[in-house]
Design a protein around this motif. Structure first.
Motif, mmCIF file in Angstrom:
data_model
loop_
_atom_site.group_PDB
_atom_site.id
_atom_site.type_symbol
_atom_site.label_atom_id
_atom_site.label_comp_id
_atom_site.label_asym_id
_atom_site.label_seq_id
_atom_site.Cartn_x
_atom_site.Cartn_y
_atom_site.Cartn_z
ATOM 1 N N PRO A 186 0.835 -1.203 0.000
ATOM 2 C CA PRO A 186 0.000 0.000 0.000
ATOM 3 C C PRO A 186 0.874 1.259 0.000
ATOM 4 O O PRO A 186 2.015 1.217 0.471
ATOM 5 N N GLU A 187 0.299 2.354 -0.506
ATOM 6 C CA GLU A 187 1.040 3.624 -0.609
ATOM 7 C C GLU A 187 1.658 4.044 0.725
ATOM 8 O O GLU A 187 2.777 4.537 0.777
ATOM 9 N N PHE A 188 0.891 3.852 1.823
ATOM 10 C CA PHE A 188 1.390 4.321 3.120
ATOM 11 C C PHE A 188 2.585 3.512 3.612
ATOM 12 O O PHE A 188 3.241 3.889 4.563
ATOM 13 N N LEU A 189 2.873 2.404 2.965
ATOM 14 C CA LEU A 189 4.111 1.687 3.270
ATOM 15 C C LEU A 189 5.161 1.996 2.208
ATOM 16 O O LEU A 189 6.344 2.218 2.512
ATOM 17 N N LEU A 190 4.697 2.040 0.957
ATOM 18 C CA LEU A 190 5.623 2.283 -0.147
ATOM 19 C C LEU A 190 6.328 3.632 -0.019
ATOM 20 O O LEU A 190 7.546 3.732 -0.219
ATOM 21 N N GLN A 191 5.580 4.677 0.351
ATOM 22 C CA GLN A 191 6.164 6.026 0.382
ATOM 23 C C GLN A 191 7.335 6.136 1.362
ATOM 24 O O GLN A 191 8.417 6.578 0.973
ATOM 25 N N PRO A 192 7.159 5.713 2.626
ATOM 26 C CA PRO A 192 8.324 5.777 3.529
ATOM 27 C C PRO A 192 9.468 4.876 3.083
ATOM 28 O O PRO A 192 10.645 5.203 3.316
ATOM 29 N N LEU A 193 9.165 3.765 2.430
ATOM 30 C CA LEU A 193 10.240 2.894 1.958
ATOM 31 C C LEU A 193 11.024 3.580 0.844
ATOM 32 O O LEU A 193 12.259 3.576 0.820
ATOM 33 N N LEU A 194 10.275 4.225 -0.092
ATOM 34 C CA LEU A 194 10.935 4.923 -1.208
ATOM 35 C C LEU A 194 11.794 6.072 -0.694
ATOM 36 O O LEU A 194 12.855 6.370 -1.246
ATOM 37 N N ALA A 195 11.331 6.715 0.389
ATOM 38 C CA ALA A 195 12.079 7.850 0.935
ATOM 39 C C ALA A 195 13.390 7.400 1.578
ATOM 40 O O ALA A 195 14.390 8.111 1.534
ATOM 41 N N ALA A 196 13.383 6.194 2.169
ATOM 42 C CA ALA A 196 14.551 5.782 2.956
ATOM 43 C C ALA A 196 15.468 4.802 2.228
ATOM 44 O O ALA A 196 16.637 4.667 2.605
ATOM 45 N N TYR A 197 14.928 4.105 1.213
ATOM 46 C CA TYR A 197 15.717 3.037 0.574
ATOM 47 C C TYR A 197 15.676 3.145 -0.937
ATOM 48 O O TYR A 197 14.786 3.761 -1.499
ATOM 49 N N GLU A 198 16.646 2.489 -1.560
ATOM 50 C CA GLU A 198 16.630 2.353 -3.024
ATOM 51 C C GLU A 198 15.798 1.095 -3.291
ATOM 52 O O GLU A 198 16.277 -0.023 -3.131
ATOM 53 N N CYS A 199 14.512 1.310 -3.630
ATOM 54 C CA CYS A 199 13.584 0.173 -3.722
ATOM 55 C C CYS A 199 13.561 -0.424 -5.119
ATOM 56 O O CYS A 199 13.479 0.305 -6.116
ATOM 57 N N HIS A 200 13.615 -1.730 -5.195
ATOM 58 C CA HIS A 200 13.524 -2.447 -6.468
ATOM 59 C C HIS A 200 12.292 -3.336 -6.428
ATOM 60 O O HIS A 200 12.180 -4.205 -5.561
ATOM 61 N N ASP A 201 11.369 -3.071 -7.365
ATOM 62 C CA ASP A 201 10.070 -3.742 -7.343
ATOM 63 C C ASP A 201 10.141 -5.086 -8.056
ATOM 64 O O ASP A 201 9.895 -5.187 -9.262
ATOM 65 N N TYR A 202 10.477 -6.124 -7.292
ATOM 66 C CA TYR A 202 10.598 -7.465 -7.864
ATOM 67 C C TYR A 202 9.224 -7.996 -8.256
ATOM 68 O O TYR A 202 9.077 -8.647 -9.290
ATOM 69 N N PHE A 203 8.212 -7.694 -7.456
ATOM 70 C CA PHE A 203 6.877 -8.240 -7.717
ATOM 71 C C PHE A 203 6.370 -7.827 -9.099
ATOM 72 O O PHE A 203 5.843 -8.637 -9.848
ATOM 73 N N HIS A 204 6.524 -6.542 -9.435
ATOM 74 C CA HIS A 204 5.979 -6.063 -10.702
ATOM 75 C C HIS A 204 6.984 -6.152 -11.851
ATOM 76 O O HIS A 204 6.626 -5.851 -12.999
ATOM 77 N N ALA A 205 8.234 -6.530 -11.570
ATOM 78 C CA ALA A 205 9.258 -6.546 -12.629
ATOM 79 C C ALA A 205 8.888 -7.563 -13.713
ATOM 80 O O ALA A 205 8.547 -8.707 -13.392
ATOM 81 N N LYS A 206 8.950 -7.146 -14.976
ATOM 82 C CA LYS A 206 8.627 -8.058 -16.083
ATOM 83 C C LYS A 206 9.716 -9.111 -16.193
ATOM 84 O O LYS A 206 9.452 -10.283 -16.323
ATOM 85 N N ASP A 207 10.982 -8.660 -16.140
ATOM 86 C CA ASP A 207 12.098 -9.595 -16.259
ATOM 87 C C ASP A 207 12.793 -9.703 -14.890
ATOM 88 O O ASP A 207 13.741 -8.980 -14.583
ATOM 89 N N LYS A 208 12.288 -10.616 -14.080
ATOM 90 C CA LYS A 208 12.792 -10.750 -12.704
ATOM 91 C C LYS A 208 14.254 -11.192 -12.693
ATOM 92 O O LYS A 208 15.051 -10.759 -11.857
ATOM 93 N N ASP A 209 14.578 -12.054 -13.650
ATOM 94 C CA ASP A 209 15.935 -12.564 -13.734
ATOM 95 C C ASP A 209 16.917 -11.422 -14.015
ATOM 96 O O ASP A 209 17.977 -11.326 -13.376
ATOM 97 N N ALA A 210 16.540 -10.553 -14.952
ATOM 98 C CA ALA A 210 17.411 -9.421 -15.296
ATOM 99 C C ALA A 210 17.558 -8.484 -14.099
ATOM 100 O O ALA A 210 18.644 -7.963 -13.819
ATOM 101 N N LEU A 211 16.471 -8.296 -13.351
ATOM 102 C CA LEU A 211 16.532 -7.439 -12.165
ATOM 103 C C LEU A 211 17.544 -8.003 -11.159
ATOM 104 O O LEU A 211 18.401 -7.278 -10.640
ATOM 105 N N LEU A 212 17.469 -9.312 -10.929
ATOM 106 C CA LEU A 212 18.388 -9.935 -9.973
ATOM 107 C C LEU A 212 19.822 -9.899 -10.492
ATOM 108 O O LEU A 212 20.762 -9.657 -9.720
ATOM 109 N N ALA A 213 19.978 -10.136 -11.794
ATOM 110 C CA ALA A 213 21.331 -10.109 -12.371
ATOM 111 C C ALA A 213 21.931 -8.713 -12.195
ATOM 112 O O ALA A 213 23.123 -8.554 -11.926
#
Ligand code: 8YV
Length: 312
Positions: free
Chosen positions: A13-40
């Motif tokens: 939810p936004e109320f969790l995503l927003q503080p996470l985006l503010a504090a961390y470099e977030c990588h969205d594995y769930f929505h990533a089309k190419d999960k393998d490329a993201l991990l690589a």
């Protein structure tokens, strides 16, 4: 200071995503089309994971994150986390206990009332105009009936207190007898035989997979209703569907399913089942409190402080 790279394994939810985006470099594995490329690309940098109660972080994925330090679960259930592997590899795990107990217990007690009083059917009956032709069929009282709770943890106890307030008797099954006044059954089969409502409130995972099987359902019998607010994996869903279809049990009230959000059509077709879309903790108040715990646990970890709610 550089933001720590964190992998998001679930839609948040936004109320969790927003503080996470503010504090961390977030990588969205769930929505990533190419999960393998993201991990690589970023796998070697990832230091934290945020996931939901119902999501999984398999060992095969964790092995691709050599610098992982912490998994923060947005939920109380961490059956999707290979905790032994995490312990062995020095990865800390946190969850969100306590803050959701009351809402989940409310959901269980609502399911008991909805199934016993046939409230969903009653609502459909009225909306279809059937009341004009005659009264709704009589239902069953909960007063005096036995609620058999499978797993008397924090949530199980909160359910027990609510059902006692409805005049029900309470008994429980779990790994060990507890210092409570409710009757303990060391055999789940015996509890199912005695219970009018068998209420699943234990953790999910390999240890409890299909604990509620055809034998337990047969023991619950035609006087009985199964309620599950824990994990779909605890119940053999195919056996449950057959039991509902044949009348082996009277009904079921389910907030969780084996393969969420997929719910078998055969289950949806059972008129003696009340089905909810895993909303046990789904209130503004509780989900915000859960989100705050996720954020605070991560901040504590990366700030070198003790975790608020450590699993390991
Ligand atoms: C949530 C849950 O649905 O706490 C749990 O274990 O399954 C639920 O509270 C989920 O974690 C939030 O996405």
């Amino acid at each position: 200071m550089d933001k720590a790279p964190v992998l998001l394994l679930a839609p948040l939810p936004e109320f969790l995503l927003q503080p996470l985006l503010a504090a961390y470099e977030c990588h969205d594995y769930f929505h990533a089309k190419d999960k393998d490329a993201l991990l690589a690309g970023v796998g070697a940098q990832i230091r934290g994971i945020v996931m939901a109660g119902g999501s999984v972080s398999p060992v095969a994925l964790l092995e691709r994150l050599p610098n992982l330090q912490i998994i923060s679960v947005f939920g109380v259930g961490y059956d999707g986390v290979p905790v032994d592997w995490c312990r062995a590899h020095g990865v800390r795990v946190t969850n969100t206990p306590d803050v959701l107990t009351e809402d989940v217990a409310d959901t269980a007690s609502a399911l008991v009332l909805m199934t016993s009083r046939n409230l969903i059917m009653a609502n459909r009956f009225l909306q279809a105009g059937a009341w004009l032709k005659g009264p709704f069929p009589l239902a069953h009282a909960v007063r005096g009936k036995l609620a058999g709770i499978v797993g008397l943890g924090r949530i199980g106890k909160a359910i027990a207190h609510r059902l006692e307030a409805h005049g029900m008797r309470v008994a429980y099954h779990g790994r060990a007898r507890q210092d409570v006044t409710w009757d303990y059954f060391d055999s789940l089969l015996e509890l199912a035989k005695a219970a009018d409502f068998l209420i699943v409130a234990c953790p999910g995972g390999a240890a409890t997979r299909h604990l509620v099987n055809v034998d337990v359902l047969a023991a619950l019998g035609a006087k009985g209703t199964l309620i599950n607010i824990a994990r779909g994996s605890v119940v053999d869903e195919a056996a449950l569907i057959a039991a509902l279809q044949s009348g082996m049990i009277r009904g079921a009230g389910l907030d969780v399913f084996e393969n969420e959000p997929q719910v078998p059509q055969a289950l949806m077709d059972c008129e003696n089942a009340v089905l909810l879309p895993h909303l046990g903790s789904g209130t503004h108040e509780t989900r915000r409190a859960m989100a705050a715990l996720v954020v605070d646990n991560l901040a504590a970890h990366f700030g070198g402080k003790a975790l608020l709610t450590p699993v390991c």
